[in-house]
Design a protein around this motif. Sequence first.
Motif, PDB file in Angstrom:
ATOM      1  N   MET A 131      14.024  82.609  -8.265  1.00 40.36           N
ATOM      2  CA  MET A 131      14.713  82.215  -9.485  1.00 40.36           C
ATOM      3  C   MET A 131      13.719  81.540 -10.429  1.00 40.36           C
ATOM      4  O   MET A 131      12.977  80.663 -10.052  1.00 40.36           O
ATOM      5  CB  MET A 131      15.842  81.241  -9.134  1.00 40.36           C
ATOM      6  CG  MET A 131      16.676  80.849 -10.318  1.00 40.36           C
ATOM      7  SD  MET A 131      18.133  79.982  -9.747  1.00 40.36           S
ATOM      8  CE  MET A 131      18.056  78.566 -10.764  1.00 40.36           C
ATOM      9  N   SER A 132      13.722  81.961 -11.663  1.00 38.38           N
ATOM     10  CA  SER A 132      12.788  81.443 -12.657  1.00 38.38           C
ATOM     11  C   SER A 132      13.470  80.378 -13.510  1.00 38.38           C
ATOM     12  O   SER A 132      14.602  80.556 -13.954  1.00 38.38           O
ATOM     13  CB  SER A 132      12.311  82.590 -13.550  1.00 38.38           C
ATOM     14  OG  SER A 132      11.517  82.090 -14.582  1.00 38.38           O
ATOM     15  N   LEU A 133      12.773  79.283 -13.721  1.00 39.36           N
ATOM     16  CA  LEU A 133      13.299  78.219 -14.576  1.00 39.36           C
ATOM     17  C   LEU A 133      12.629  78.304 -15.944  1.00 39.36           C
ATOM     18  O   LEU A 133      11.856  77.440 -16.324  1.00 39.36           O
ATOM     19  CB  LEU A 133      13.038  76.848 -13.939  1.00 39.36           C
ATOM     20  CG  LEU A 133      13.755  76.592 -12.633  1.00 39.36           C
ATOM     21  CD1 LEU A 133      13.302  75.273 -12.046  1.00 39.36           C
ATOM     22  CD2 LEU A 133      15.249  76.578 -12.836  1.00 39.36           C
ATOM     23  N   GLN A 134      12.907  79.377 -16.675  1.00 40.09           N
ATOM     24  CA  GLN A 134      12.263  79.598 -17.954  1.00 40.09           C
ATOM     25  C   GLN A 134      13.077  78.939 -19.058  1.00 40.09           C
ATOM     26  O   GLN A 134      14.282  79.122 -19.161  1.00 40.09           O
ATOM     27  CB  GLN A 134      12.126  81.091 -18.211  1.00 40.09           C
ATOM     28  CG  GLN A 134      11.258  81.400 -19.385  1.00 40.09           C
ATOM     29  CD  GLN A 134      10.938  82.878 -19.453  1.00 40.09           C
ATOM     30  OE1 GLN A 134      11.531  83.665 -18.748  1.00 40.09           O
ATOM     31  NE2 GLN A 134      10.012  83.231 -20.308  1.00 40.09           N
ATOM     32  N   SER A 135      12.384  78.188 -19.886  1.00 36.71           N
ATOM     33  CA  SER A 135      13.028  77.472 -20.978  1.00 36.71           C
ATOM     34  C   SER A 135      12.851  78.248 -22.273  1.00 36.71           C
ATOM     35  O   SER A 135      11.820  78.880 -22.495  1.00 36.71           O
ATOM     36  CB  SER A 135      12.391  76.081 -21.121  1.00 36.71           C
ATOM     37  OG  SER A 135      12.867  75.432 -22.257  1.00 36.71           O
ATOM     38  N   THR A 136      13.858  78.208 -23.153  1.00 39.21           N
ATOM     39  CA  THR A 136      13.721  78.866 -24.444  1.00 39.21           C
ATOM     40  C   THR A 136      12.850  78.051 -25.387  1.00 39.21           C
ATOM     41  O   THR A 136      12.321  78.574 -26.347  1.00 39.21           O
ATOM     42  CB  THR A 136      15.092  79.089 -25.116  1.00 39.21           C
ATOM     43  OG1 THR A 136      15.743  77.838 -25.240  1.00 39.21           O
ATOM     44  CG2 THR A 136      15.935  80.040 -24.301  1.00 39.21           C
ATOM     45  N   ASP A 137      12.703  76.758 -25.106  1.00 39.27           N
ATOM     46  CA  ASP A 137      11.851  75.896 -25.931  1.00 39.27           C
ATOM     47  C   ASP A 137      10.966  75.060 -25.009  1.00 39.27           C
ATOM     48  O   ASP A 137      11.335  73.963 -24.594  1.00 39.27           O
ATOM     49  CB  ASP A 137      12.713  75.003 -26.821  1.00 39.27           C
ATOM     50  CG  ASP A 137      11.899  74.246 -27.844  1.00 39.27           C
ATOM     51  OD1 ASP A 137      10.673  74.472 -27.922  1.00 39.27           O
ATOM     52  OD2 ASP A 137      12.479  73.428 -28.570  1.00 39.27           O
ATOM     53  N   PRO A 138       9.783  75.572 -24.667  1.00 38.20           N
ATOM     54  CA  PRO A 138       8.929  74.860 -23.715  1.00 38.20           C
ATOM     55  C   PRO A 138       8.430  73.510 -24.221  1.00 38.20           C
ATOM     56  O   PRO A 138       8.227  72.594 -23.436  1.00 38.20           O
ATOM     57  CB  PRO A 138       7.767  75.818 -23.466  1.00 38.20           C
ATOM     58  CG  PRO A 138       7.845  76.849 -24.523  1.00 38.20           C
ATOM     59  CD  PRO A 138       9.230  76.864 -25.050  1.00 38.20           C
ATOM     60  N   ILE A 139       8.260  73.352 -25.537  1.00 44.30           N
ATOM     61  CA  ILE A 139       7.807  72.067 -26.080  1.00 44.30           C
ATOM     62  C   ILE A 139       8.899  71.015 -25.902  1.00 44.30           C
ATOM     63  O   ILE A 139       8.626  69.884 -25.506  1.00 44.30           O
ATOM     64  CB  ILE A 139       7.405  72.197 -27.561  1.00 44.30           C
ATOM     65  CG1 ILE A 139       6.255  73.174 -27.712  1.00 44.30           C
ATOM     66  CG2 ILE A 139       7.034  70.852 -28.156  1.00 44.30           C
ATOM     67  CD1 ILE A 139       5.007  72.791 -26.960  1.00 44.30           C
ATOM     68  N   ALA A 140      10.147  71.389 -26.171  1.00 41.17           N
ATOM     69  CA  ALA A 140      11.258  70.451 -25.969  1.00 41.17           C
ATOM     70  C   ALA A 140      11.376  70.076 -24.500  1.00 41.17           C
ATOM     71  O   ALA A 140      11.667  68.918 -24.170  1.00 41.17           O
ATOM     72  CB  ALA A 140      12.563  71.055 -26.466  1.00 41.17           C
ATOM     73  N   ASP A 141      11.124  71.032 -23.608  1.00 38.79           N
ATOM     74  CA  ASP A 141      11.155  70.759 -22.178  1.00 38.79           C
ATOM     75  C   ASP A 141      10.071  69.746 -21.805  1.00 38.79           C
ATOM     76  O   ASP A 141      10.328  68.796 -21.063  1.00 38.79           O
ATOM     77  CB  ASP A 141      10.966  72.065 -21.403  1.00 38.79           C
ATOM     78  CG  ASP A 141      10.981  71.857 -19.903  1.00 38.79           C
ATOM     79  OD1 ASP A 141      11.954  71.253 -19.400  1.00 38.79           O
ATOM     80  OD2 ASP A 141      10.026  72.279 -19.236  1.00 38.79           O
ATOM     81  N   LEU A 142       8.865  69.922 -22.342  1.00 41.02           N
ATOM     82  CA  LEU A 142       7.774  68.977 -22.089  1.00 41.02           C
ATOM     83  C   LEU A 142       8.134  67.584 -22.600  1.00 41.02           C
ATOM     84  O   LEU A 142       7.953  66.586 -21.895  1.00 41.02           O
ATOM     85  CB  LEU A 142       6.485  69.464 -22.768  1.00 41.02           C
ATOM     86  CG  LEU A 142       5.303  68.493 -22.751  1.00 41.02           C
ATOM     87  CD1 LEU A 142       4.775  68.322 -21.334  1.00 41.02           C
ATOM     88  CD2 LEU A 142       4.202  68.984 -23.680  1.00 41.02           C
ATOM     89  N   LEU A 143       8.666  67.500 -23.807  1.00 37.72           N
ATOM     90  CA  LEU A 143       9.016  66.202 -24.388  1.00 37.72           C
ATOM     91  C   LEU A 143      10.126  65.519 -23.594  1.00 37.72           C
ATOM     92  O   LEU A 143      10.092  64.297 -23.398  1.00 37.72           O
ATOM     93  CB  LEU A 143       9.431  66.366 -25.849  1.00 37.72           C
ATOM     94  CG  LEU A 143       8.389  66.967 -26.789  1.00 37.72           C
ATOM     95  CD1 LEU A 143       8.919  67.014 -28.210  1.00 37.72           C
ATOM     96  CD2 LEU A 143       7.085  66.232 -26.717  1.00 37.72           C
ATOM     97  N   THR A 144      11.093  66.285 -23.124  1.00 41.97           N
ATOM     98  CA  THR A 144      12.181  65.718 -22.332  1.00 41.97           C
ATOM     99  C   THR A 144      11.663  65.178 -21.003  1.00 41.97           C
ATOM    100  O   THR A 144      12.054  64.092 -20.569  1.00 41.97           O
ATOM    101  CB  THR A 144      13.273  66.776 -22.077  1.00 41.97           C
ATOM    102  OG1 THR A 144      13.781  67.190 -23.340  1.00 41.97           O
ATOM    103  CG2 THR A 144      14.401  66.214 -21.242  1.00 41.97           C
TER     104      THR A 144
ATOM    105  N   ILE B 276      10.208  59.913 -28.728  1.00 45.24           N
ATOM    106  CA  ILE B 276       9.525  61.193 -28.896  1.00 45.24           C
ATOM    107  C   ILE B 276      10.592  62.260 -29.067  1.00 45.24           C
ATOM    108  O   ILE B 276      11.456  62.423 -28.212  1.00 45.24           O
ATOM    109  CB  ILE B 276       8.569  61.484 -27.711  1.00 45.24           C
ATOM    110  CG1 ILE B 276       7.776  62.751 -27.944  1.00 45.24           C
ATOM    111  CG2 ILE B 276       9.278  61.516 -26.389  1.00 45.24           C
ATOM    112  CD1 ILE B 276       6.594  62.931 -27.004  1.00 45.24           C
ATOM    113  N   THR B 277      10.581  62.941 -30.223  1.00 46.00           N
ATOM    114  CA  THR B 277      11.626  63.921 -30.516  1.00 46.00           C
ATOM    115  C   THR B 277      11.037  65.199 -31.095  1.00 46.00           C
ATOM    116  O   THR B 277      10.018  65.175 -31.776  1.00 46.00           O
ATOM    117  CB  THR B 277      12.662  63.370 -31.522  1.00 46.00           C
ATOM    118  OG1 THR B 277      11.989  62.943 -32.695  1.00 46.00           O
ATOM    119  CG2 THR B 277      13.454  62.224 -30.948  1.00 46.00           C
ATOM    120  N   ARG B 278      11.709  66.286 -30.834  1.00 44.33           N
ATOM    121  CA  ARG B 278      11.337  67.606 -31.353  1.00 44.33           C
ATOM    122  C   ARG B 278      11.943  67.742 -32.739  1.00 44.33           C
ATOM    123  O   ARG B 278      13.121  67.475 -32.931  1.00 44.33           O
ATOM    124  CB  ARG B 278      11.890  68.673 -30.407  1.00 44.33           C
ATOM    125  CG  ARG B 278      11.562  70.090 -30.775  1.00 44.33           C
ATOM    126  CD  ARG B 278      10.196  70.472 -30.269  1.00 44.33           C
ATOM    127  NE  ARG B 278      10.089  71.916 -30.095  1.00 44.33           N
ATOM    128  CZ  ARG B 278       9.352  72.692 -30.865  1.00 44.33           C
ATOM    129  NH1 ARG B 278       8.687  72.179 -31.862  1.00 44.33           N
ATOM    130  NH2 ARG B 278       9.289  73.984 -30.636  1.00 44.33           N
TER     131      ARG B 278
END
Length: 133
Positions: free
Chosen positions: A1-14, A78-80
């Motif tokens: 199962m892949s945990l692919q995010s549609t917004d990788p930058i938001a994932d990093l910031l979170t 820190i916000t997107r």
Amino acid sequence: MSLQSTDPIADLLTRIRNAALVGKTEIRVPTSKLKKVVAEQLVKNHYLAGVKVEDGKPRGTLVVKLAKDGENCPITEITRVSKPGRRVYTAASDIPKVKQGRGIVLVSTSKGVMTGAEAVKAKLGGEVLLKVY
């Protein structure tokens, strides 16, 4: 199962925000060129303690050190800004200031990712990625 995010930058910031709230000093995220550049800019501006890439089989892991041992993370907020559903672009003369200049914005320009102050100095506009205070 892949945990692919549609917004990788938001994932990093979170992940950074959540780790800072619970007092962790290090996080590990799947790497990409943009995540690495964003993390390096945050290190350069003293919001993170360090960043390195560990090689893995399918892809590497980005190891982000939030703070030195025994210290708290200097990031308060820190916000997107620009999101996949609503991209935010700005001219060099309209780059926003964060907390009257005490924070920074990261802007993706034609010359790469740079802080708002660097973009104004270079007279470059672009996509406003995030703001940090």
